[in-house]
Design a protein around this motif. Sequence first.
Motif, short mmCIF file in Angstrom:
data_model
loop_
_atom_site.label_atom_id
_atom_site.label_comp_id
_atom_site.label_asym_id
_atom_site.label_seq_id
_atom_site.Cartn_x
_atom_site.Cartn_y
_atom_site.Cartn_z
N ASP A 196 0.83 -1.21 0.00
CA ASP A 196 0.00 0.00 0.00
C ASP A 196 0.87 1.26 0.00
O ASP A 196 0.55 2.24 -0.67
CB ASP A 196 -0.92 0.02 1.23
N PRO A 202 -3.18 -0.84 -5.05
CA PRO A 202 -2.12 -1.80 -4.70
C PRO A 202 -1.99 -2.97 -5.68
O PRO A 202 -0.89 -3.32 -6.09
CB PRO A 202 -2.51 -2.26 -3.30
N ARG A 232 0.94 3.96 -3.10
CA ARG A 232 0.51 5.34 -2.81
C ARG A 232 1.46 6.36 -3.43
O ARG A 232 1.05 7.46 -3.79
CB ARG A 232 0.44 5.54 -1.30
#
Length: 278
Positions: A194, A204, A198
Amino acid sequence: MSDDVDASAHGARSFGLSCWQGATAAMTVAHRHDDLELNLSPGSLDYLVDGRAVHIPPRTLALFWAARPHQLLTDASRGLVSWLTVPLGTALGWRLPGGMVPRLLAGGFALVPAGPGLDLEGRVGVWAAELAAGGEARRAASAEIEGFVRRAALAASEPGAGESAVSAGGGLRPDAAAMAAWISEHADEEVRVDDVARQVHLAPQHAMTVFRRALGITIGEYLAQCRVARAQHLLLTTDLAVPDVGHAAGFRSQSQFYARFRERCGEAPAAYRRRLRP
């Protein structure tokens, strides 16, 4: 991300004292091996090293520590690239001038013009044959290679020599390169998919797919490569206790540290330190 990633080493532990010449396509997999690598190409080459895009101009000798995850992005199938690998232990024993080995262990990527005495392509064929022959021929080639690498180290320490980092060309998606660079920079931290996704504003699952298609390995495998390379650097350049090295490199489990290190280096961390440090 937990440390229980795929155990594949993705590359030889060392290619040994070796040289060759030939056309090569872009690498489909980021890999690593515990050698100093030198290469020379008639055309320019683009690499991804530790997530950094590095550009090598034509007729420029490049030197770097190949234990750091790297990937050739350029399709050089129409030219002849010359390569030379020197096991790290051998290079350490040579005590190269100009602080070359510490610089490379710290992630440096040295570039020097292929001037007189540094014409790798003119020596590769002879050295390869002599190394294969063994005996006195191999010893003669080894001595010449040491002299060659010494000249390269001296040239790299002169004013004007250095590194060249640029944006990767069409050989790699920018978001994949950005993820690789972020992983390398943050490998000593708790890294999760994750977190990586980001950084490039991807979901993801999509980020994992993009990364694997671009670098040929999973995010977890790349993270393990970065952590092992960092552990090697700490073992050779600090007096940290071995368990502390594992923690400082980003491993949260000592058992995973020892397992990953042995898989990729062929020996335990303490044995690696004893063998390579004076």
